[in-house]
Design a protein around this motif. Structure first.
Motif, PDB file in Angstrom:
ATOM      1  N   SER A 101       4.856 -13.024   3.258  1.00 51.93           N
ATOM      2  CA  SER A 101       6.087 -12.507   3.864  1.00 51.93           C
ATOM      3  C   SER A 101       6.176 -10.987   3.772  1.00 51.93           C
ATOM      4  N   ALA A 102       5.772 -10.401   2.655  1.00 50.05           N
ATOM      5  CA  ALA A 102       5.834  -8.936   2.522  1.00 50.05           C
ATOM      6  C   ALA A 102       4.902  -8.273   3.540  1.00 50.05           C
ATOM      7  N   PHE A 103       3.762  -8.880   3.750  1.00 46.82           N
ATOM      8  CA  PHE A 103       2.817  -8.355   4.733  1.00 46.82           C
ATOM      9  C   PHE A 103       3.427  -8.401   6.136  1.00 46.82           C
ATOM     10  N   LEU A 104       4.023  -9.534   6.495  1.00 48.08           N
ATOM     11  CA  LEU A 104       4.573  -9.695   7.840  1.00 48.08           C
ATOM     12  C   LEU A 104       5.799  -8.814   8.084  1.00 48.08           C
ATOM     13  N   LYS A 105       6.623  -8.613   7.051  1.00 50.34           N
ATOM     14  CA  LYS A 105       7.850  -7.824   7.217  1.00 50.34           C
ATOM     15  C   LYS A 105       7.561  -6.385   7.633  1.00 50.34           C
ATOM     16  N   GLN A 106       6.412  -5.862   7.277  1.00 50.96           N
ATOM     17  CA  GLN A 106       6.098  -4.472   7.631  1.00 50.96           C
ATOM     18  C   GLN A 106       5.943  -4.265   9.135  1.00 50.96           C
ATOM     19  N   PHE A 107       5.800  -5.358   9.888  1.00 45.43           N
ATOM     20  CA  PHE A 107       5.638  -5.242  11.333  1.00 45.43           C
ATOM     21  C   PHE A 107       6.948  -5.494  12.087  1.00 45.43           C
ATOM     22  N   LEU A 108       7.970  -5.842  11.371  1.00 47.63           N
ATOM     23  CA  LEU A 108       9.260  -6.126  11.997  1.00 47.63           C
ATOM     24  C   LEU A 108      10.167  -4.901  11.925  1.00 47.63           C
ATOM     25  N   THR A 109      11.099  -4.797  12.878  1.00 50.13           N
ATOM     26  CA  THR A 109      12.081  -3.706  12.919  1.00 50.13           C
ATOM     27  C   THR A 109      13.461  -4.319  13.083  1.00 50.13           C
ATOM     28  N   GLU A 110      14.443  -3.481  13.238  1.00 50.87           N
ATOM     29  CA  GLU A 110      15.803  -3.943  13.482  1.00 50.87           C
ATOM     30  C   GLU A 110      15.934  -4.582  14.869  1.00 50.87           C
ATOM     31  N   GLU A 111      15.015  -4.279  15.742  1.00 52.01           N
ATOM     32  CA  GLU A 111      15.043  -4.792  17.119  1.00 52.01           C
ATOM     33  C   GLU A 111      14.278  -6.118  17.179  1.00 52.01           C
ATOM     34  N   GLN A 113      11.667  -8.721  18.580  1.00 57.05           N
ATOM     35  CA  GLN A 113      10.338  -8.601  19.184  1.00 57.05           C
ATOM     36  C   GLN A 113       9.845 -10.010  19.524  1.00 57.05           C
ATOM     37  N   THR A 114       9.071 -10.106  20.563  1.00 60.13           N
ATOM     38  CA  THR A 114       8.474 -11.399  20.883  1.00 60.13           C
ATOM     39  C   THR A 114       7.403 -11.716  19.853  1.00 60.13           C
ATOM     40  N   PHE A 115       7.091 -12.982  19.744  1.00 63.65           N
ATOM     41  CA  PHE A 115       6.009 -13.380  18.839  1.00 63.65           C
ATOM     42  C   PHE A 115       4.716 -12.659  19.214  1.00 63.65           C
ATOM     43  N   ASP A 116       4.433 -12.594  20.532  1.00 67.60           N
ATOM     44  CA  ASP A 116       3.216 -11.923  20.986  1.00 67.60           C
ATOM     45  C   ASP A 116       3.215 -10.452  20.579  1.00 67.60           C
ATOM     46  N   GLY A 117       4.383  -9.812  20.599  1.00 64.25           N
ATOM     47  CA  GLY A 117       4.482  -8.418  20.181  1.00 64.25           C
ATOM     48  C   GLY A 117       4.182  -8.248  18.706  1.00 64.25           C
ATOM     49  N   VAL A 118       4.752  -9.132  17.882  1.00 64.91           N
ATOM     50  CA  VAL A 118       4.484  -9.086  16.433  1.00 64.91           C
ATOM     51  C   VAL A 118       3.008  -9.372  16.184  1.00 64.91           C
ATOM     52  N   LEU A 119       2.490 -10.385  16.849  1.00 65.58           N
ATOM     53  CA  LEU A 119       1.081 -10.752  16.686  1.00 65.58           C
ATOM     54  C   LEU A 119       0.172  -9.581  17.045  1.00 65.58           C
ATOM     55  N   GLN A 120       0.487  -8.887  18.124  1.00 69.39           N
ATOM     56  CA  GLN A 120      -0.320  -7.736  18.543  1.00 69.39           C
ATOM     57  C   GLN A 120      -0.332  -6.665  17.452  1.00 69.39           C
ATOM     58  N   LYS A 121       0.827  -6.374  16.850  1.00 69.35           N
ATOM     59  CA  LYS A 121       0.897  -5.375  15.775  1.00 69.35           C
ATOM     60  C   LYS A 121       0.083  -5.814  14.563  1.00 69.35           C
ATOM     61  N   VAL A 122       0.175  -7.100  14.220  1.00 72.52           N
ATOM     62  CA  VAL A 122      -0.579  -7.617  13.077  1.00 72.52           C
ATOM     63  C   VAL A 122      -2.071  -7.493  13.341  1.00 72.52           C
ATOM     64  N   VAL A 123      -2.498  -7.898  14.526  1.00 72.71           N
ATOM     65  CA  VAL A 123      -3.929  -7.860  14.872  1.00 72.71           C
ATOM     66  C   VAL A 123      -4.453  -6.428  14.855  1.00 72.71           C
ATOM     67  N   GLU A 124      -3.653  -5.472  15.274  1.00 74.22           N
ATOM     68  CA  GLU A 124      -4.077  -4.074  15.325  1.00 74.22           C
ATOM     69  C   GLU A 124      -3.966  -3.364  13.980  1.00 74.22           C
ATOM     70  N   SER A 125      -3.441  -4.024  12.974  1.00 72.30           N
ATOM     71  CA  SER A 125      -3.248  -3.381  11.668  1.00 72.30           C
ATOM     72  C   SER A 125      -4.575  -3.158  10.950  1.00 72.30           C
ATOM     73  N   ASP A 126      -4.574  -2.169  10.061  1.00 74.11           N
ATOM     74  CA  ASP A 126      -5.764  -1.884   9.262  1.00 74.11           C
ATOM     75  C   ASP A 126      -6.115  -3.062   8.356  1.00 74.11           C
ATOM     76  N   THR A 127      -5.116  -3.762   7.851  1.00 73.67           N
ATOM     77  CA  THR A 127      -5.360  -4.885   6.952  1.00 73.67           C
ATOM     78  C   THR A 127      -6.157  -5.979   7.648  1.00 73.67           C
ATOM     79  N   VAL A 128      -5.739  -6.350   8.838  1.00 72.68           N
ATOM     80  CA  VAL A 128      -6.459  -7.390   9.570  1.00 72.68           C
ATOM     81  C   VAL A 128      -7.838  -6.885   9.982  1.00 72.68           C
ATOM     82  N   ASP A 129      -7.901  -5.621  10.359  1.00 76.41           N
ATOM     83  CA  ASP A 129      -9.193  -5.025  10.702  1.00 76.41           C
ATOM     84  C   ASP A 129     -10.154  -5.151   9.531  1.00 76.41           C
ATOM     85  N   GLU A 130      -9.665  -4.836   8.315  1.00 77.72           N
ATOM     86  CA  GLU A 130     -10.508  -4.931   7.119  1.00 77.72           C
ATOM     87  C   GLU A 130     -10.890  -6.374   6.814  1.00 77.72           C
ATOM     88  N   LEU A 131      -9.939  -7.298   7.029  1.00 78.13           N
ATOM     89  CA  LEU A 131     -10.220  -8.708   6.767  1.00 78.13           C
ATOM     90  C   LEU A 131     -11.262  -9.276   7.721  1.00 78.13           C
TER      91      LEU A 131
END
Length: 164
Positions: A101-111, A113-131
């Motif tokens: 949950s802490a990992f996922l919360k960093q991609f969320l904002t007050e606005e 977002q669609t699931f696809d939008g959140v997923l895109q941010k997660v996929v583009e993150s350095d953490t996922v890149d490293e994994l």
């Protein structure tokens, strides 16, 4: 018989060794001595090659003739070690999860977002890149080493045996 040593500028402790090889080998050795190593003589070039081969043999890099069983044993050992390494890497990857949950919360904002939008941010993150990057890259090179896939600069990766 020592006059030749003086005529050629050789020391008195120099010995003569004659070998008989096909002319093509002799020509190749002469060409290598001239072009690749810039030796003054083919003899000096061959002497260095012999010394290198001795060192390799003494270190165990050259297997004696008829050691197919040993080669097969070593190949099996390499495969076992590669499997253990892959398992260890998988265990290390399993310890980091992207559903935390802490990992996922960093991609969320007050606005919203669609699931696809959140997923895109997660996929583009350095953490996922490293994994993903290192295990995928390691596996591609492993497959290339086994000649199951090929890599060409400017083109990328493909299954081995594709048309040129």
């Amino acid at each position: 018989m020592t006059g030749w040593k003086e005529n050629m500028g050789m020391s008195q402790d120099t010995g003569l060794v004659k070998i008989y090889v096909p002319m093509s080998h002799k020509e190749t050795w002469q060409q290598e001595a001239d072009e690749k190593k810039n030796y003054k003589s083919t003899s000096k070039y061959l002497h260095e090659l012999i010394q290198e081969a001795r060192a390799i043999r003494d270190e165990g890099f050259l297997a004696p003739q008829g050691s197919d069983q040993e080669v097969q044993r070593l190949k099996k050992k390499i495969e076992e070690l590669e499997d253990r390494l892959a398992q260890a890497k998988q265990q290390n990857r399993d310890s980091v999860t992207i559903d935390d949950s802490a990992f996922l919360k960093q991609f969320l904002t007050e606005e919203y977002q669609t699931f696809d939008g959140v997923l895109q941010k997660v996929v583009e993150s350095d953490t996922v890149d490293e994994l993903l990057r290192e295990p995928i890259e390691d596996e591609l090179y492993f497959l290339a080493d086994r000649e199951e896939v090929e890599f060409e600069h400017g083109h990328g990766w493909r299954l081995a045996g594709g048309e040129e």
